[in-house]
Design a protein around this motif. Structure first.
Motif, PDB file in Angstrom:
ATOM      1  N   GLU A 104       0.436  -1.298   0.058  1.00  0.00           N
ATOM      2  CA  GLU A 104       0.468  -0.192  -0.128  1.00  0.00           C
ATOM      3  C   GLU A 104       0.933   1.515  -0.187  1.00  0.00           C
ATOM      4  OE1 GLU A 104      -3.080   2.707   0.090  1.00  0.00           O
ATOM      5  OE2 GLU A 104      -2.973   0.536  -0.479  1.00  0.00           O
ATOM      6  N   TYR A 105       1.593   0.941   1.274  1.00  0.00           N
ATOM      7  CA  TYR A 105       2.971   2.405   0.771  1.00  0.00           C
ATOM      8  C   TYR A 105       3.766   2.897  -0.438  1.00  0.00           C
ATOM      9  CZ  TYR A 105       6.400   5.205   2.780  1.00  0.00           C
ATOM     10  OH  TYR A 105       7.807   6.816   2.567  1.00  0.00           O
ATOM     11  N   LEU A 106       4.345   1.268  -1.461  1.00  0.00           N
ATOM     12  CA  LEU A 106       4.827   1.611  -3.021  1.00  0.00           C
ATOM     13  C   LEU A 106       3.332   2.491  -3.344  1.00  0.00           C
ATOM     14  CD1 LEU A 106       6.091  -1.564  -2.243  1.00  0.00           C
ATOM     15  CD2 LEU A 106       7.268   0.838  -2.429  1.00  0.00           C
ATOM     16  N   THR A 107       2.149   1.501  -3.434  1.00  0.00           N
ATOM     17  CA  THR A 107       1.416   2.609  -4.541  1.00  0.00           C
ATOM     18  C   THR A 107       1.027   3.488  -4.321  1.00  0.00           C
ATOM     19  OG1 THR A 107       0.254  -0.029  -4.803  1.00  0.00           O
ATOM     20  CG2 THR A 107      -1.384   1.932  -5.210  1.00  0.00           C
ATOM     21  N   GLN A 108       1.467   4.158  -2.841  1.00  0.00           N
ATOM     22  CA  GLN A 108       0.989   5.747  -2.366  1.00  0.00           C
ATOM     23  C   GLN A 108       2.134   6.730  -3.256  1.00  0.00           C
ATOM     24  OE1 GLN A 108      -1.892   7.634  -1.804  1.00  0.00           O
ATOM     25  NE2 GLN A 108      -2.643   5.347  -1.921  1.00  0.00           N
ATOM     26  N   GLN A 112       2.541  10.043  -6.044  1.00  0.00           N
ATOM     27  CA  GLN A 112       2.966  11.060  -5.729  1.00  0.00           C
ATOM     28  C   GLN A 112       3.909  11.632  -7.014  1.00  0.00           C
ATOM     29  OE1 GLN A 112       2.361  13.053  -3.195  1.00  0.00           O
ATOM     30  NE2 GLN A 112       0.747  11.442  -2.461  1.00  0.00           N
ATOM     31  N   GLY A 113       3.602  10.692  -7.633  1.00  0.00           N
ATOM     32  CA  GLY A 113       4.616  11.192  -8.766  1.00  0.00           C
ATOM     33  C   GLY A 113       6.681  10.456  -8.410  1.00  0.00           C
ATOM     34  N   ILE A 114       6.371  10.217  -7.326  1.00  0.00           N
ATOM     35  CA  ILE A 114       7.660   9.485  -7.870  1.00  0.00           C
ATOM     36  C   ILE A 114       7.756   8.053  -8.393  1.00  0.00           C
ATOM     37  CG2 ILE A 114       9.644   7.318  -5.639  1.00  0.00           C
ATOM     38  CD1 ILE A 114       8.092   9.547  -3.700  1.00  0.00           C
ATOM     39  N   ASN A 115       8.962   8.091  -9.300  1.00  0.00           N
ATOM     40  CA  ASN A 115       9.154   7.442 -10.708  1.00  0.00           C
ATOM     41  C   ASN A 115      10.318   6.001 -10.618  1.00  0.00           C
ATOM     42  OD1 ASN A 115      11.236   9.290 -11.139  1.00  0.00           O
ATOM     43  ND2 ASN A 115       9.331  10.635 -12.616  1.00  0.00           N
ATOM     44  N   ARG A 116      11.324   6.653  -9.147  1.00  0.00           N
ATOM     45  CA  ARG A 116      12.116   5.823  -8.951  1.00  0.00           C
ATOM     46  C   ARG A 116      12.775   5.335  -7.777  1.00  0.00           C
ATOM     47  NH1 ARG A 116      18.153   5.880  -8.858  1.00  0.00           N
ATOM     48  NH2 ARG A 116      19.391   4.345  -9.983  1.00  0.00           N
ATOM     49  N   LEU A 117      12.858   3.792  -7.510  1.00  0.00           N
ATOM     50  CA  LEU A 117      12.693   3.515  -5.862  1.00  0.00           C
ATOM     51  C   LEU A 117      14.401   2.975  -6.377  1.00  0.00           C
ATOM     52  CD1 LEU A 117      10.975   3.447  -3.595  1.00  0.00           C
ATOM     53  CD2 LEU A 117      10.589   0.743  -4.716  1.00  0.00           C
ATOM     54  N   SER A 118      14.858   3.247  -4.942  1.00  0.00           N
ATOM     55  CA  SER A 118      16.336   2.680  -4.978  1.00  0.00           C
ATOM     56  C   SER A 118      16.056   1.623  -3.704  1.00  0.00           C
ATOM     57  CB  SER A 118      17.320   3.962  -4.883  1.00  0.00           C
ATOM     58  OG  SER A 118      18.449   3.445  -4.280  1.00  0.00           O
ATOM     59  N   GLU A 143      10.240  -9.187  -1.723  1.00  0.00           N
ATOM     60  CA  GLU A 143       8.401  -9.223  -1.025  1.00  0.00           C
ATOM     61  C   GLU A 143       8.637  -8.302  -1.598  1.00  0.00           C
ATOM     62  OE1 GLU A 143       4.767  -9.249   1.839  1.00  0.00           O
ATOM     63  OE2 GLU A 143       7.272 -10.259   2.426  1.00  0.00           O
ATOM     64  N   ALA A 144       9.367  -6.922  -1.003  1.00  0.00           N
ATOM     65  CA  ALA A 144       9.524  -5.978  -0.801  1.00  0.00           C
ATOM     66  C   ALA A 144      10.269  -5.222  -2.828  1.00  0.00           C
ATOM     67  CB  ALA A 144      10.843  -5.042  -0.492  1.00  0.00           C
ATOM     68  N   PHE A 145      10.422  -5.955  -3.879  1.00  0.00           N
ATOM     69  CA  PHE A 145      10.674  -5.592  -5.008  1.00  0.00           C
ATOM     70  C   PHE A 145       9.949  -6.579  -5.912  1.00  0.00           C
ATOM     71  CE2 PHE A 145      12.327  -6.687  -9.289  1.00  0.00           C
ATOM     72  CZ  PHE A 145      12.978  -5.644  -9.750  1.00  0.00           C
ATOM     73  N   GLN A 146       8.874  -7.145  -5.737  1.00  0.00           N
ATOM     74  CA  GLN A 146       7.840  -7.126  -6.108  1.00  0.00           C
ATOM     75  C   GLN A 146       6.598  -6.917  -5.652  1.00  0.00           C
ATOM     76  OE1 GLN A 146       7.969  -9.442  -8.600  1.00  0.00           O
ATOM     77  NE2 GLN A 146      10.172 -10.402  -7.820  1.00  0.00           N
ATOM     78  N   SER A 147       6.988  -6.313  -4.609  1.00  0.00           N
ATOM     79  CA  SER A 147       5.848  -5.337  -4.292  1.00  0.00           C
ATOM     80  C   SER A 147       5.717  -4.431  -5.346  1.00  0.00           C
ATOM     81  CB  SER A 147       5.371  -5.313  -3.302  1.00  0.00           C
ATOM     82  OG  SER A 147       4.942  -5.952  -2.307  1.00  0.00           O
ATOM     83  N   ALA A 148       7.179  -3.518  -5.016  1.00  0.00           N
ATOM     84  CA  ALA A 148       7.321  -1.974  -6.061  1.00  0.00           C
ATOM     85  C   ALA A 148       6.638  -2.794  -7.373  1.00  0.00           C
ATOM     86  CB  ALA A 148       8.563  -1.970  -5.652  1.00  0.00           C
ATOM     87  N   ARG A 149       7.140  -3.860  -8.087  1.00  0.00           N
ATOM     88  CA  ARG A 149       6.373  -4.371  -9.118  1.00  0.00           C
ATOM     89  C   ARG A 149       5.048  -4.088  -9.104  1.00  0.00           C
ATOM     90  NH1 ARG A 149      10.015  -2.683 -12.449  1.00  0.00           N
ATOM     91  NH2 ARG A 149      12.381  -4.192 -12.841  1.00  0.00           N
ATOM     92  N   SER A 150       4.223  -3.836  -8.843  1.00  0.00           N
ATOM     93  CA  SER A 150       3.214  -4.911  -8.839  1.00  0.00           C
ATOM     94  C   SER A 150       2.134  -3.107  -8.451  1.00  0.00           C
ATOM     95  CB  SER A 150       2.907  -5.382  -7.187  1.00  0.00           C
ATOM     96  OG  SER A 150       2.912  -6.691  -7.642  1.00  0.00           O
ATOM     97  N   ALA A 151       3.079  -2.162  -7.521  1.00  0.00           N
ATOM     98  CA  ALA A 151       3.126  -0.927  -7.977  1.00  0.00           C
ATOM     99  C   ALA A 151       3.495   0.107  -8.972  1.00  0.00           C
ATOM    100  CB  ALA A 151       3.092  -0.053  -6.410  1.00  0.00           C
ATOM    101  N   PHE A 153       5.985   0.128 -10.140  1.00  0.00           N
ATOM    102  CA  PHE A 153       7.623   0.930 -10.773  1.00  0.00           C
ATOM    103  C   PHE A 153       8.075   0.822 -11.683  1.00  0.00           C
ATOM    104  CE2 PHE A 153       6.852   2.638  -6.283  1.00  0.00           C
ATOM    105  CZ  PHE A 153       6.467   4.422  -5.963  1.00  0.00           C
ATOM    106  N   LYS A 154       8.764   1.782 -12.186  1.00  0.00           N
ATOM    107  CA  LYS A 154       9.042   0.794 -13.646  1.00  0.00           C
ATOM    108  C   LYS A 154      10.629   1.641 -13.690  1.00  0.00           C
ATOM    109  CE  LYS A 154       5.168   1.363 -17.087  1.00  0.00           C
ATOM    110  NZ  LYS A 154       4.619   1.418 -16.254  1.00  0.00           N
ATOM    111  N   GLN A 155      10.787   1.990 -12.780  1.00  0.00           N
ATOM    112  CA  GLN A 155      12.348   2.212 -12.068  1.00  0.00           C
ATOM    113  C   GLN A 155      12.477   2.174 -11.107  1.00  0.00           C
ATOM    114  OE1 GLN A 155      14.996   3.240 -14.730  1.00  0.00           O
ATOM    115  NE2 GLN A 155      13.546   3.744 -16.223  1.00  0.00           N
ATOM    116  N   ILE A 156      13.553   0.479 -11.211  1.00  0.00           N
ATOM    117  CA  ILE A 156      13.891   0.231  -9.097  1.00  0.00           C
ATOM    118  C   ILE A 156      15.255  -0.048  -9.985  1.00  0.00           C
ATOM    119  CG2 ILE A 156      13.383  -1.863  -7.486  1.00  0.00           C
ATOM    120  CD1 ILE A 156      10.751  -1.954  -8.868  1.00  0.00           C
ATOM    121  N   GLY A 157      15.854   0.327  -8.490  1.00  0.00           N
ATOM    122  CA  GLY A 157      17.644   0.144  -8.102  1.00  0.00           C
ATOM    123  C   GLY A 157      17.176  -0.633  -6.868  1.00  0.00           C
TER     124      GLY A 157
END
Length: 368
Positions: A104-108, A112-118, A143-151, A153-157
């Motif tokens: 839920e946090y990652l989706t939010q 907010q317009g955040i487009n890159r997650l490290s 799990e955090a990585f997969q949740s970010a993809r589901s949220a 995020f197309k740019q994950i580091g």
């Protein structure tokens, strides 16, 4: 119009990692609301001072920025977008600890317009994570990585650390394989650094942990280069690897001498030709802001010779290299590095090879 980045330092952690020497606190979470308010007011203090400028990147680092609520992140981003002119789609990055985020946090965050997650994963070995003082497990990292993809995020580091006490090549290889299997857009592989102010450093100095050997570091570095390049990642800075078109735009500003505004306690900024750094104390930082003062601890105006030194030192860490003209007075040393296979010529530039990037600091010292 000058392209400018913004870095915001969030100096809060649930638990301070054993190796970390960045400014952060694990016992001051109650100060987050007043700190966020102070950052917003610091943005206002700078508004108009760096114009004409267009904000091309925003980076929330720490510390653990993912300890901020979505509302607090919104406040900071809204203030920036209100007070400064931003390009249409700026790179907006946030560092996140896998132990502090959920779906839920990652989706939010994405909304907010955040487009890159490290993601500060550091290792996929639970024993190593415990030694480092991380609060997440390897399973939580996956799990955090997969949740970010589901949220969305197309740019994950992913951040990884090698050269850990007692870590051998095979153990490092397993973390690299796990990272590659997740297929992030960006992977940062950092050699462990420490000093006597950190728990890890103290344990190494007293012999409680084995001191990483230079030969092992070199082997692990070369393994990372080989595996990541074979997996399709471009080695564009000594510690950074990216899929095509997925370089970290904000970090590139540090390496190429572009301006960036540093906000928050202990943050550093560069508004050419001035480099500055903020107070490294949350209470003093907040107090300065309340007094409508820039919370500066110090600054310096770089002379042309200092700018040249920085261009050499930083350029030798990147795949763009440096202009040969910068070291025209040291041709013999340049030729030595070319013969050693650490540098190669490309037009009028000197480009470090992968092995040369590992020697970048030593080469820079010799050439300077």
């Amino acid at each position: 119009m000058t392209q400018t980045g913004i870095y915001i330092h969030i100096p809060f952690c649930r638990v301070r990692c054993h190796y970390c020497d960045f400014y952060s606190h694990g016992d001051a979470l109650g100060s987050i609301p007043m700190y966020v308010d102070a950052v917003c007011r610091e943005i206002n203090l700078y508004a108009g001072r760096i114009n004409p400028a267009i904000i091309t990147s925003i980076y929330l680092g720490g510390g653990t920025p993912s300890l901020l609520s979505i509302r607090q992140i919104h406040m900071i981003l809204h203030e920036i977008k209100t007070r400064f002119r931003c390009e249409e789609n700026p790179e907006i990055s946030i560092e996140a600890n896998p132990g502090t985020i959920d779906a839920e946090y990652l989706t939010q965050l994405s909304l907010q317009g955040i487009n890159r997650l490290s993601l500060g994963i550091q290792s996929f070995c639970d024993r190593e994570l415990t030694m480092l003082g991380r609060i997440h497990s390897a399973d939580e990292a996956r799990e955090a990585f997969q949740s970010a993809r589901s949220a969305g995020f197309k740019q994950i580091g992913i951040d990884l650390i090698y050269g850990l006490p007692g870590q051998n090549v095979d153990q490092w290889q397993r973390s690299l394989k796990e990272a590659i299997a997740l297929s992030p857009e960006h992977i940062s592989a950092y050699a462990l650094t420490w000093n006597d102010d950190t728990e890890t450093g103290r344990r190494i100095e007293c012999g409680d942990l084995p001191r990483p050997e230079e030969e092992m570091l070199a082997q692990q570095y070369q393994l990372a280069v080989t595996m990541l390049e074979n997996a399709g990642y471009e080695h564009y800075e000594v510690s950074n690897f990216a899929r095509s078109g997925c370089r970290a735009r904000h970090n590139a500003a540090y390496w190429t001498g572009r301006p960036y505004l540093g906000l928050g306690a202990s943050a550093h900024g560069y508004l050419p030709p001035v480099r500055y750094w903020n107070i490294s104390d949350i209470d003093q930082y907040v107090h300065a802001i309340k007094d409508e003062k820039l919370p500066l601890a110090g600054s310096e105006e770089l002379r042309p010779d200092q700018e040249r030194i920085e261009q050499i030192a930083l350029g030798l860490r990147t795949s763009e290299g440096i202009s040969r003209q910068l070291v025209s007075g040291n041709i013999d040393q340049v030729e030595t590095f070319i013969e050693a296979g650490w540098l190669k010529e490309q037009g009028t530039n000197l480009i470090p090879t992968s092995s040369g990037m590992f020697q970048a600091d030593g080469m820079a010292a010799s050439l300077i």
